[in-house]
Design an enzyme around this catalytic site. Structure first.
Site, PDB file in Angstrom:
ATOM      1  N   LYS A  14     -11.265  13.525  59.239  1.00 48.43           N
ATOM      2  CA  LYS A  14     -10.630  12.542  58.363  1.00 48.43           C
ATOM      3  C   LYS A  14      -9.784  11.571  59.177  1.00 48.43           C
ATOM      4  CE  LYS A  14      -9.850  15.340  54.172  1.00 48.43           C
ATOM      5  NZ  LYS A  14      -8.782  15.910  53.328  1.00 48.43           N
ATOM      6  N   ASP A  71      -7.329  14.044  48.965  1.00 52.53           N
ATOM      7  CA  ASP A  71      -8.062  15.251  48.619  1.00 52.53           C
ATOM      8  C   ASP A  71      -9.453  14.767  48.275  1.00 52.53           C
ATOM      9  OD1 ASP A  71      -7.986  18.118  48.426  1.00 52.53           O
ATOM     10  OD2 ASP A  71      -8.472  17.846  46.320  1.00 52.53           O
ATOM     11  N   SER A  72     -10.428  15.439  48.834  1.00 52.87           N
ATOM     12  CA  SER A  72     -11.779  14.931  48.691  1.00 52.87           C
ATOM     13  C   SER A  72     -12.745  16.085  48.563  1.00 52.87           C
ATOM     14  CB  SER A  72     -12.122  14.085  49.919  1.00 52.87           C
ATOM     15  OG  SER A  72     -11.791  14.780  51.105  1.00 52.87           O
ATOM     16  N   PHE A 154     -18.680  14.991  59.369  1.00 57.55           N
ATOM     17  CA  PHE A 154     -18.201  16.378  59.300  1.00 57.55           C
ATOM     18  C   PHE A 154     -18.606  16.975  57.951  1.00 57.55           C
ATOM     19  CE2 PHE A 154     -14.649  15.757  56.345  1.00 57.55           C
ATOM     20  CZ  PHE A 154     -14.444  14.387  56.437  1.00 57.55           C
ATOM     21  N   GLY A 155     -18.254  18.226  57.745  1.00 55.79           N
ATOM     22  CA  GLY A 155     -18.440  18.874  56.440  1.00 55.79           C
ATOM     23  C   GLY A 155     -19.858  18.789  55.893  1.00 55.79           C
ATOM     24  N   TYR A 156     -19.969  18.250  54.689  1.00 55.57           N
ATOM     25  CA  TYR A 156     -21.257  18.206  53.986  1.00 55.57           C
ATOM     26  C   TYR A 156     -22.093  16.963  54.343  1.00 55.57           C
ATOM     27  CZ  TYR A 156     -19.056  21.866  51.189  1.00 55.57           C
ATOM     28  OH  TYR A 156     -18.433  23.028  50.788  1.00 55.57           O
ATOM     29  N   ASP A 157     -21.635  16.167  55.296  1.00 54.48           N
ATOM     30  CA  ASP A 157     -22.364  14.933  55.638  1.00 54.48           C
ATOM     31  C   ASP A 157     -23.858  15.157  55.929  1.00 54.48           C
ATOM     32  OD1 ASP A 157     -20.472  12.875  55.309  1.00 54.48           O
ATOM     33  OD2 ASP A 157     -19.521  13.350  57.216  1.00 54.48           O
ATOM     34  N   LYS A 177     -20.340   4.486  57.936  1.00 52.52           N
ATOM     35  CA  LYS A 177     -19.905   5.444  56.912  1.00 52.52           C
ATOM     36  C   LYS A 177     -18.636   4.924  56.221  1.00 52.52           C
ATOM     37  CE  LYS A 177     -18.250  10.074  55.933  1.00 52.52           C
ATOM     38  NZ  LYS A 177     -17.736  11.359  56.422  1.00 52.52           N
ATOM     39  N   ARG A 183     -13.933   7.791  51.077  1.00 52.50           N
ATOM     40  CA  ARG A 183     -12.626   7.655  51.747  1.00 52.50           C
ATOM     41  C   ARG A 183     -12.379   6.208  52.149  1.00 52.50           C
ATOM     42  NH1 ARG A 183     -13.506  11.343  54.644  1.00 52.50           N
ATOM     43  NH2 ARG A 183     -12.647  12.900  53.252  1.00 52.50           N
TER      44      ARG A 183
HETATM   45  P1  ITT Z   1      -6.827  18.785  54.572  1.00 57.20           P
HETATM   46  O1  ITT Z   1      -6.601  19.453  53.243  1.00 57.20           O
HETATM   47  O2  ITT Z   1      -5.964  19.333  55.662  1.00 57.20           O
HETATM   48  O3  ITT Z   1      -6.789  17.289  54.488  1.00 57.20           O
HETATM   49  P2  ITT Z   1      -9.544  19.688  54.254  1.00 57.20           P
HETATM   50  O4  ITT Z   1     -10.749  19.628  55.134  1.00 57.20           O
HETATM   51  O5  ITT Z   1      -9.174  21.027  53.668  1.00 57.20           O
HETATM   52  O6  ITT Z   1      -8.325  19.087  55.080  1.00 57.20           O
HETATM   53  P3  ITT Z   1      -9.860  18.708  51.560  1.00 57.20           P
HETATM   54  O7  ITT Z   1      -8.951  19.726  50.978  1.00 57.20           O
HETATM   55  O8  ITT Z   1      -9.750  17.281  51.087  1.00 57.20           O
HETATM   56  O9  ITT Z   1      -9.717  18.605  53.148  1.00 57.20           O
HETATM   57  O10 ITT Z   1     -11.320  19.228  51.406  1.00 57.20           O
HETATM   58  C1  ITT Z   1     -12.335  18.340  51.499  1.00 57.20           C
HETATM   59  C2  ITT Z   1     -13.599  19.033  51.893  1.00 57.20           C
HETATM   60  O11 ITT Z   1     -14.646  18.279  51.254  1.00 57.20           O
HETATM   61  C3  ITT Z   1     -13.840  18.891  53.393  1.00 57.20           C
HETATM   62  O12 ITT Z   1     -13.410  19.997  54.111  1.00 57.20           O
HETATM   63  C4  ITT Z   1     -15.342  18.718  53.422  1.00 57.20           C
HETATM   64  O13 ITT Z   1     -15.936  19.954  53.301  1.00 57.20           O
HETATM   65  C5  ITT Z   1     -15.657  17.950  52.158  1.00 57.20           C
HETATM   66  N1  ITT Z   1     -15.624  16.509  52.452  1.00 57.20           N
HETATM   67  C6  ITT Z   1     -14.680  15.612  52.093  1.00 57.20           C
HETATM   68  N2  ITT Z   1     -14.947  14.402  52.577  1.00 57.20           N
HETATM   69  C7  ITT Z   1     -16.091  14.528  53.274  1.00 57.20           C
HETATM   70  C8  ITT Z   1     -16.871  13.640  54.034  1.00 57.20           C
HETATM   71  O14 ITT Z   1     -16.510  12.383  54.230  1.00 57.20           O
HETATM   72  N3  ITT Z   1     -17.956  14.118  54.617  1.00 57.20           N
HETATM   73  C9  ITT Z   1     -18.331  15.393  54.472  1.00 57.20           C
HETATM   74  N4  ITT Z   1     -17.652  16.314  53.792  1.00 57.20           N
HETATM   75  C10 ITT Z   1     -16.538  15.881  53.189  1.00 57.20           C
END
Ligand code: ITT
Length: 202
Positions: A14, A71-72, A154-157, A177, A183
């Site tokens: 992020k 929060d995402s 990252f994550g689900y990308d 992106k 975001r």
């Molecule tokens: P913080 O709470 O410390 O900010 P986090 O990773 O736990 O970090 P969130 O609570 O917002 O963040 O959870 C968001 C999750 O959703 C994140 O870990 C990813 O799995 C997914 N996510 C959010 N935005 C994303 C993106 O741009 N691309 C891929 N996955 C995303």
């Protein structure tokens, strides 16, 4: 001199995206880690927005500047919008995204293309030292594909395919992106709101 903003996140993916978007502003965004803040925040809100406000306010208790948080998460329509606000915790907090992504793909086994719709959602809250709170929200629509593609982001990308661009968000460079992402949209709205706030407007 640029005004400091602490972004209340522990997610390096992020921070990288946020810094690119905020580069051209009068604000310098630093992570919690850079600010020397190491706290665990309980995200017990029932919406993305509630959680963003909780994170920003929690850090504001020990900060002396603007605090922003997002929060995402991923909403998959076929799964009744899961994992939603539980995106980070889905399948276990310490479970790798390779496994989390596989779990989503498995849950959609046999599901037709038209029913694989999903979106990334992002809510951002900015809390000011005077107590004022500004909020924004952004989304990007896509579909869940059958296997991971791409290694950026990252994550689900890797499983989030954007038909308009014929690729997953993990196949886009950061700049592309940011242009279309949840975001990116929420943060650009926040930039505009903060500009008005700076000029004394509500
Ligand atoms: P913080 O709470 O410390 O900010 P986090 O990773 O736990 O970090 P969130 O609570 O917002 O963040 O959870 C968001 C999750 O959703 C994140 O870990 C990813 O799995 C997914 N996510 C959010 N935005 C994303 C993106 O741009 N691309 C891929 N996955 C995303």
């Amino acid at each position: 001199m640029k005004e400091k903003i602490i972004f209340a996140t522990k997610n390096r993916g992020k921070i990288k995206e946020i810094n690119m978007i905020m580069e051209d502003t009068n604000y310098e965004v630093i992570s919690m880690e850079d600010a020397g803040i190491d706290i665990d925040i309980v995200e017990d809100g029932s919406t993305f927005l509630e959680n963003a406000i909780i994170k920003a306010k929690e850090v504001m208790k020990i900060a002396d500047c603007i605090v922003m948080a997002d929060d995402s998460g991923l909403e998959v329509d076929y799964l009744d919008k899961a994992p939603g606000i539980y995106s980070a915790r889905f399948g276990g907090e310490d479970t790798s995204y390779r496994i989390k992504n596989k779990m989503i793909i498995d849950k959609l086994e046999g599901v037709e293309e038209k029913d694989r719709t999903a979106r990334f959602v992002c809510a951002i809250a900015a809390v000011f030292p005077d107590g004022e709170v500004l909020t924004t929200r952004g989304t990007v629509e896509g579909i869940i594909i059958h296997e991971e593609r791409g290694s950026n982001g990252f994550g689900y990308d890797p499983i989030f395919y954007v038909p308009e661009y014929s690729c997953t968000t993990a196949e886009m460079d950061n700049e592309s992106k940011n242009k279309i992402s949840h975001r990116g949209k929420a943060l650009r709205s926040m930039k505009a709101k903060m500009e008005s706030h700076r000029n004394g407007c509500k």
